[in-house]
Design a protein around this motif. Structure first.
Motif, PDB file in Angstrom:
ATOM      1  N   GLN A   1     -19.149 -20.388   9.535  1.00 32.28           N
ATOM      2  CA  GLN A   1     -18.982 -20.967  10.874  1.00 32.28           C
ATOM      3  C   GLN A   1     -20.318 -21.081  11.611  1.00 32.28           C
ATOM      4  N   PHE A   2     -21.167 -20.075  11.486  1.00 34.81           N
ATOM      5  CA  PHE A   2     -22.461 -20.131  12.171  1.00 34.81           C
ATOM      6  C   PHE A   2     -23.294 -21.297  11.660  1.00 34.81           C
ATOM      7  N   ILE A   3     -23.366 -21.476  10.349  1.00 36.61           N
ATOM      8  CA  ILE A   3     -24.143 -22.557   9.781  1.00 36.61           C
ATOM      9  C   ILE A   3     -23.556 -23.910  10.178  1.00 36.61           C
ATOM     10  N   ALA A   4     -22.217 -24.031  10.118  1.00 41.74           N
ATOM     11  CA  ALA A   4     -21.568 -25.308  10.437  1.00 41.74           C
ATOM     12  C   ALA A   4     -21.784 -25.686  11.894  1.00 41.74           C
TER      13      ALA A   4
ATOM     14  N   PHE B   1     -29.981 -20.033   2.417  1.00 36.83           N
ATOM     15  CA  PHE B   1     -29.875 -18.813   3.223  1.00 36.83           C
ATOM     16  C   PHE B   1     -28.423 -18.355   3.323  1.00 36.83           C
ATOM     17  N   ALA B   2     -27.501 -19.304   3.511  1.00 34.34           N
ATOM     18  CA  ALA B   2     -26.084 -18.943   3.595  1.00 34.34           C
ATOM     19  C   ALA B   2     -25.618 -18.305   2.291  1.00 34.34           C
ATOM     20  N   ASP B   3     -26.013 -18.888   1.168  1.00 33.84           N
ATOM     21  CA  ASP B   3     -25.642 -18.315  -0.135  1.00 33.84           C
ATOM     22  C   ASP B   3     -26.252 -16.928  -0.299  1.00 33.84           C
ATOM     23  N   GLY B   4     -27.512 -16.766   0.130  1.00 34.86           N
ATOM     24  CA  GLY B   4     -28.162 -15.460   0.027  1.00 34.86           C
ATOM     25  C   GLY B   4     -27.485 -14.420   0.885  1.00 34.86           C
ATOM     26  N   ALA B   5     -27.064 -14.798   2.090  1.00 37.20           N
ATOM     27  CA  ALA B   5     -26.389 -13.857   2.983  1.00 37.20           C
ATOM     28  C   ALA B   5     -25.046 -13.423   2.406  1.00 37.20           C
ATOM     29  N   LYS B   6     -24.303 -14.369   1.824  1.00 40.70           N
ATOM     30  CA  LYS B   6     -23.019 -14.023   1.202  1.00 40.70           C
ATOM     31  C   LYS B   6     -23.230 -13.119  -0.006  1.00 40.70           C
ATOM     32  N   LEU B   7     -24.261 -13.406  -0.798  1.00 36.45           N
ATOM     33  CA  LEU B   7     -24.574 -12.553  -1.941  1.00 36.45           C
ATOM     34  C   LEU B   7     -24.945 -11.154  -1.481  1.00 36.45           C
ATOM     35  N   TYR B   8     -25.707 -11.053  -0.428  1.00 36.36           N
ATOM     36  CA  TYR B   8     -26.103  -9.769   0.141  1.00 36.36           C
ATOM     37  C   TYR B   8     -24.865  -8.925   0.478  1.00 36.36           C
ATOM     38  N   TRP B   9     -23.883  -9.506   1.122  1.00 40.78           N
ATOM     39  CA  TRP B   9     -22.667  -8.790   1.475  1.00 40.78           C
ATOM     40  C   TRP B   9     -21.880  -8.389   0.232  1.00 40.78           C
ATOM     41  N   GLN B  10     -21.756  -9.270  -0.744  1.00 43.75           N
ATOM     42  CA  GLN B  10     -21.010  -8.964  -1.968  1.00 43.75           C
ATOM     43  C   GLN B  10     -21.642  -7.809  -2.735  1.00 43.75           C
ATOM     44  N   VAL B  11     -22.956  -7.848  -2.893  1.00 40.70           N
ATOM     45  CA  VAL B  11     -23.639  -6.802  -3.661  1.00 40.70           C
ATOM     46  C   VAL B  11     -23.610  -5.479  -2.900  1.00 40.70           C
TER      47      VAL B  11
ATOM     48  N   LEU C   1     -29.521 -15.121   9.073  1.00 41.68           N
ATOM     49  CA  LEU C   1     -28.911 -16.284   9.705  1.00 41.68           C
ATOM     50  C   LEU C   1     -29.861 -16.953  10.699  1.00 41.68           C
ATOM     51  N   SER C   2     -30.661 -16.180  11.408  1.00 43.26           N
ATOM     52  CA  SER C   2     -31.628 -16.772  12.330  1.00 43.26           C
ATOM     53  C   SER C   2     -32.681 -17.576  11.568  1.00 43.26           C
ATOM     54  N   LYS C   3     -33.048 -17.107  10.402  1.00 45.94           N
ATOM     55  CA  LYS C   3     -33.995 -17.874   9.578  1.00 45.94           C
ATOM     56  C   LYS C   3     -33.326 -19.116   8.998  1.00 45.94           C
ATOM     57  N   ALA C   4     -32.046 -19.014   8.687  1.00 44.09           N
ATOM     58  CA  ALA C   4     -31.313 -20.212   8.273  1.00 44.09           C
ATOM     59  C   ALA C   4     -31.320 -21.252   9.393  1.00 44.09           C
ATOM     60  N   HIS C   5     -31.204 -20.795  10.626  1.00 48.39           N
ATOM     61  CA  HIS C   5     -31.256 -21.680  11.786  1.00 48.39           C
ATOM     62  C   HIS C   5     -32.616 -22.372  11.867  1.00 48.39           C
ATOM     63  N   HIS C   6     -33.670 -21.601  11.699  1.00 48.62           N
ATOM     64  CA  HIS C   6     -35.030 -22.113  11.896  1.00 48.62           C
ATOM     65  C   HIS C   6     -35.528 -22.954  10.718  1.00 48.62           C
ATOM     66  N   VAL C   7     -35.245 -22.499   9.508  1.00 43.69           N
ATOM     67  CA  VAL C   7     -35.738 -23.188   8.302  1.00 43.69           C
ATOM     68  C   VAL C   7     -34.625 -24.119   7.821  1.00 43.69           C
ATOM     69  N   ARG C   8     -34.432 -25.210   8.530  1.00 44.99           N
ATOM     70  CA  ARG C   8     -33.226 -26.020   8.363  1.00 44.99           C
ATOM     71  C   ARG C   8     -33.104 -26.629   6.971  1.00 44.99           C
TER      72      ARG C   8
ATOM     73  N   HIS D   1     -21.297  -6.787  15.116  1.00 42.49           N
ATOM     74  CA  HIS D   1     -22.711  -6.428  15.269  1.00 42.49           C
ATOM     75  C   HIS D   1     -23.609  -7.634  14.969  1.00 42.49           C
ATOM     76  N   THR D   2     -23.220  -8.454  14.013  1.00 39.41           N
ATOM     77  CA  THR D   2     -24.019  -9.641  13.706  1.00 39.41           C
ATOM     78  C   THR D   2     -24.046 -10.583  14.900  1.00 39.41           C
ATOM     79  N   LEU D   3     -22.892 -10.832  15.489  1.00 41.04           N
ATOM     80  CA  LEU D   3     -22.842 -11.702  16.660  1.00 41.04           C
ATOM     81  C   LEU D   3     -23.669 -11.119  17.811  1.00 41.04           C
ATOM     82  N   ALA D   4     -23.544  -9.818  18.032  1.00 42.58           N
ATOM     83  CA  ALA D   4     -24.282  -9.189  19.123  1.00 42.58           C
ATOM     84  C   ALA D   4     -25.788  -9.264  18.893  1.00 42.58           C
TER      85      ALA D   4
END
Length: 340
Positions: free
Chosen positions: A335-338, A257-267, A244-251, A288-291
C-alpha cells in the motif's frame, strides 16, 4: 583534565589524552580523522603505527540537529554494555569488539572495521541492492532478538532502564511528531503507551542501514546507545521505515526495495523460529513502521535525503494509512509503494 575539557574531535587534545592514559606510547605516531554521519556523538578514527585502528566515540549532550534535542552523555556507557553483550548474542563477526571505556570522559573505543568497506545506506541510495544484504539484515536482528529472549531474565536486569530510549526515540520521534501533526496524536499516543508496556527481548533501537557496514560481504552493526529491554516490533518498524523511505526517494528501484523489505520480514520470521510471540509482532510492527515513517519527516530527526515535496508526500500517505491500518507487513509495503 575534566570531562568538559576533553573534546575528542580536537586531535592534539585527544593525542595527549591517549598518551597520558597509557593507551598509546609517548613516541607512537598516530593518525586521526573525524568521522561524519552521526548527530549524537563525536566520532574519530584513530590509526596506530602498530597497524591497529580504533573508532572513538564521545556522547554529546545537545544533539546536532536544527531543533533542540538533549540526552545525557552517560548513554555512551549503555553502548559499551551493548557491545559486550552483543558479542555473545549476535552472529559471529557482526559487531566490532570493545577496546576500552572511559567513565569520566564518556568515551569508548572499539576496533575499526577494516578497509575497504561500504556503508549500506550509501549503497542503497545509489540503487545498489543485493538480496544477500536484506537476508543478512534480517538474520542479524532475528538472532539478537531470539538469543536475548532465551536469556531474558538476565538481559532484562542489565538493560531494564529505558531512559535513553525515551529521550532519543519516544519523545523526539513519537511525542514530538504528535505535536507537529495533531491528526496523528491519538495513533501515536496509543503506540507510546503500548510500547512502554511491552518488554519481551533486547531491542537495538537504532537498527538502520546507516549503522551497517559491509566488509567482505558481511554486515557489521554499529551504534548501540539506545539498546534496551523492550518491544522488538520497534526495531522492525524503525528498520522498515528506512527501507521504505529509500524506496520513496530512489524511485527507479521502488519495486526492488519493496521486494527487499518483504524478504527482510520473511527471513526475520524464519530466524525467530518457534518463539511464541513472533507472529504477534506483526500488528505492532506495522504501527511502528507508520509512526517512524511519519517521524522521519515531521520529528526532531528528519531524513536528510528527502526533499520538501517528498516529505510532504510521505506525511500525506502515512496519515491516510493510519486511518485504515494495513493488516500485515506485506500489505503495508504494497500500500505504501502504491500510494506514492
Amino acid at each position: 583534565m575534566t570531562t568538559e575539557d576533553l573534546d575528542i574531535e580536537q586531535h592534539p587534545a585527544l593525542l595527549s589524552y591517549l598518551r597520558r592514559t597509557g593507551r598509546v606510547a609517548v613516541d607512537e605516531h598516530v593518525v586521526m580523522c573525524n568521522l561524519a554521519g552521526g548527530v549524537s556523538n563525536r566520532t574519530v578514527l584513530v590509526e596506530r603505527s602498530t597497524g591497529e585502528a580504533w573508532v572513538l566515540k564521545q556522547a554529546l549532550t545537545r544533539l546536532r540537529v536544527p531543533v533542540e534535542w538533549f540526552s545525557r552523555p552517560e548513554r555512551i556507557h549503555r553502548e559499551a554494555m551493548g557491545l559486550r553483550w552483543l558479542e555473545q548474542l549476535a552472529p559471529p563477526g557482526t559487531v566490532a569488539p570493545l577496546v576500552f571505556e572511559d567513565l569520566d570522559h564518556h568515551v569508548l573505543a572499539m576496533q575499526a572495521v577494516p578497509q575497504p568497506h561500504d556503508n549500506w545506506k550509501t549503497l542503497l541510495l545509489q540503487g545498489r541492492l543485493q538480496r544477500s544484504h536484506f537476508e543478512q539484515f534480517a538474520r542479524l536482528l532475528g538472532t539478537i532478538h531470539f538469543n536475548a529472549y532465551r536469556l531474558s531474565a538476565e538481559v532484562a536486569r542489565v538493560f531494564d532502564d529505558r531512559t535513553f530510549f525515551e529521550s532519543l526515540r519516544i519523545e523526539p520521534y513519537y511525542g514530538y511528531s504528535a505535536t507537529q501533526v495533531p491528526a496523528a496524536g491519538p495513533f501515536l499516543g496509543t503506540l507510546i503507551n503500548d510500547t512502554r508496556c511491552c518488554r519481551l527481548t533486547l531491542v537495538h533501537g537504532d537498527y538502520s542501514p546507516k549503522n551497517v557496514l559491509i566488509y567482505q560481504g558481511r554486515l557489521v552493526l554499529l551504534d548501540h546507545e539506545v539498546i534496551h529491554f523492550g518491544d522488538p516490533a520497534f526495531d522492525l518498524g524503525f528498520s522498515l521505515t528506512h527501507l521504505l523511505s529509500k524506496a520513496h526517494h530512489v524511485r527507479d528501484h521502488r519495486d526492488a526495495f519493496a521486494d527487499g523489505a518483504k524478504l527482510y520480514w520473511q527471513v526475520y520470521l524464519q530466524t525467530m523460529g518457534d518463539v511464541d510471540w513472533a507472529m504477534e509482532l506483526e500488528d505492532r510492527a506495522v504501527r511502528h513502521t507508520l509512526a517512524c515513517l511519519l517521524a522521519r519527516v515531521c520529528g526532531r530527526s528528519t531524513l536528510e535525503y528527502l526533499d520538501s515535496m517528498e516529505r510532504a508526500r510521505q506525511r500525506e500517505v502515512v496519515l491516510a494509512l493510519m486511518l485504515d491500518v494495513p493488516v500485515s507487513i506485506p500489505d503495508l509495503i504494497g500500500q505504501f509503494i502504491a500510494r506514492l
